[in-house]
Design a protein around this motif. Sequence first.
Motif, PDB file in Angstrom:
ATOM      1  N   UNK A   7       0.806  -1.231   0.000  1.00  0.00           N
ATOM      2  CA  UNK A   7       0.000   0.000   0.000  1.00  0.00           C
ATOM      3  C   UNK A   7       0.832   1.270   0.000  1.00  0.00           C
ATOM      4  N   UNK A   8       1.918   1.259  -0.772  1.00  0.00           N
ATOM      5  CA  UNK A   8       2.764   2.449  -0.911  1.00  0.00           C
ATOM      6  C   UNK A   8       2.961   2.742  -2.391  1.00  0.00           C
ATOM      7  N   UNK A   9       3.565   3.898  -2.653  1.00  0.00           N
ATOM      8  CA  UNK A   9       3.901   4.272  -4.025  1.00  0.00           C
ATOM      9  C   UNK A   9       5.280   4.914  -4.031  1.00  0.00           C
ATOM     10  N   UNK A  10       5.872   4.945  -5.210  1.00  0.00           N
ATOM     11  CA  UNK A  10       7.158   5.611  -5.411  1.00  0.00           C
ATOM     12  C   UNK A  10       7.043   6.455  -6.665  1.00  0.00           C
ATOM     13  N   UNK A  15       6.761   9.962 -12.839  1.00  0.00           N
ATOM     14  CA  UNK A  15       6.272   8.618 -13.096  1.00  0.00           C
ATOM     15  C   UNK A  15       6.102   7.927 -11.749  1.00  0.00           C
ATOM     16  N   UNK A  16       4.897   7.449 -11.483  1.00  0.00           N
ATOM     17  CA  UNK A  16       4.595   6.816 -10.199  1.00  0.00           C
ATOM     18  C   UNK A  16       4.341   5.330 -10.382  1.00  0.00           C
ATOM     19  N   UNK A  17       4.765   4.567  -9.384  1.00  0.00           N
ATOM     20  CA  UNK A  17       4.491   3.133  -9.340  1.00  0.00           C
ATOM     21  C   UNK A  17       3.720   2.854  -8.061  1.00  0.00           C
ATOM     22  N   UNK A  18       2.575   2.209  -8.175  1.00  0.00           N
ATOM     23  CA  UNK A  18       1.730   1.893  -7.032  1.00  0.00           C
ATOM     24  C   UNK A  18       1.807   0.403  -6.732  1.00  0.00           C
ATOM     25  N   UNK A  19       2.011   0.052  -5.464  1.00  0.00           N
ATOM     26  CA  UNK A  19       1.988  -1.343  -5.036  1.00  0.00           C
ATOM     27  C   UNK A  19       0.527  -1.750  -4.929  1.00  0.00           C
ATOM     28  N   UNK A  20       0.114  -2.764  -5.708  1.00  0.00           N
ATOM     29  CA  UNK A  20      -1.256  -3.259  -5.660  1.00  0.00           C
ATOM     30  C   UNK A  20      -1.344  -4.615  -4.987  1.00  0.00           C
ATOM     31  N   UNK A  25       1.911  -4.145  -9.828  1.00  0.00           N
ATOM     32  CA  UNK A  25       2.090  -2.712  -9.658  1.00  0.00           C
ATOM     33  C   UNK A  25       1.368  -1.989 -10.787  1.00  0.00           C
ATOM     34  N   UNK A  26       0.972  -0.778 -10.545  1.00  0.00           N
ATOM     35  CA  UNK A  26       0.435   0.096 -11.585  1.00  0.00           C
ATOM     36  C   UNK A  26       1.436   1.226 -11.771  1.00  0.00           C
ATOM     37  N   UNK A  27       1.844   1.450 -13.006  1.00  0.00           N
ATOM     38  CA  UNK A  27       2.785   2.526 -13.315  1.00  0.00           C
ATOM     39  C   UNK A  27       2.059   3.533 -14.179  1.00  0.00           C
ATOM     40  N   UNK A  88       2.275  10.676   3.003  1.00  0.00           N
ATOM     41  CA  UNK A  88       2.461  10.802   1.561  1.00  0.00           C
ATOM     42  C   UNK A  88       2.859   9.448   0.978  1.00  0.00           C
ATOM     43  N   UNK A  89       2.567   9.257  -0.305  1.00  0.00           N
ATOM     44  CA  UNK A  89       2.915   8.029  -1.037  1.00  0.00           C
ATOM     45  C   UNK A  89       2.235   6.789  -0.481  1.00  0.00           C
ATOM     46  N   UNK A  90       0.993   6.930  -0.071  1.00  0.00           N
ATOM     47  CA  UNK A  90       0.194   5.791   0.385  1.00  0.00           C
ATOM     48  C   UNK A  90      -0.809   5.431  -0.717  1.00  0.00           C
ATOM     49  N   UNK A  91      -1.173   4.158  -0.741  1.00  0.00           N
ATOM     50  CA  UNK A  91      -2.122   3.654  -1.733  1.00  0.00           C
ATOM     51  C   UNK A  91      -3.233   2.902  -1.006  1.00  0.00           C
TER      52      UNK A  91
END
Length: 134
Positions: A7-10, A15-20, A25-27, A88-91
């Motif tokens: 549940x984090x992102x970078x 360009x963001x990458x989300x941990x699913x 991941x979703x980029x 910040x950077x939460x999913x």
Amino acid sequence: MLPTEPNTSATIKNISALWLSPDEWMIYGKNVDKNLKLSLDNEISKLNYGAITDVSNQWVCFNLKGERIYDLLSAGSPFNFNDFKEKRNKVAQTLLNHIDVTINQKQSNEVDLFVRRSFAEPLCSWMNDSARFI
């Protein structure tokens, strides 16, 4: 670049990458080009982790900004945004008005909300209607 914590992102250079999930991941972002896809595809193929699949036409992204966005989201979601909105950077993957959404916290009062294209119009209508009461 891919986040490893749940549940984090970078984000790097817009360009963001989300941990699913542990293997998903979703980029997304501005200026995502074919070179990034090729680079990721090569790295993942070498490690036998899986494949890269472009599903960008499946999603609509709403960028929501404002001091009351969490009041709006809380009005239609069972998710507790109290801790989420402070970091910040939460999913979060949750329901909003009975519609599956993925929310990426970009800044304290800014989120990107992803919804499947077929549900974008009903969700947008619900957000517009609900915002009147906040």
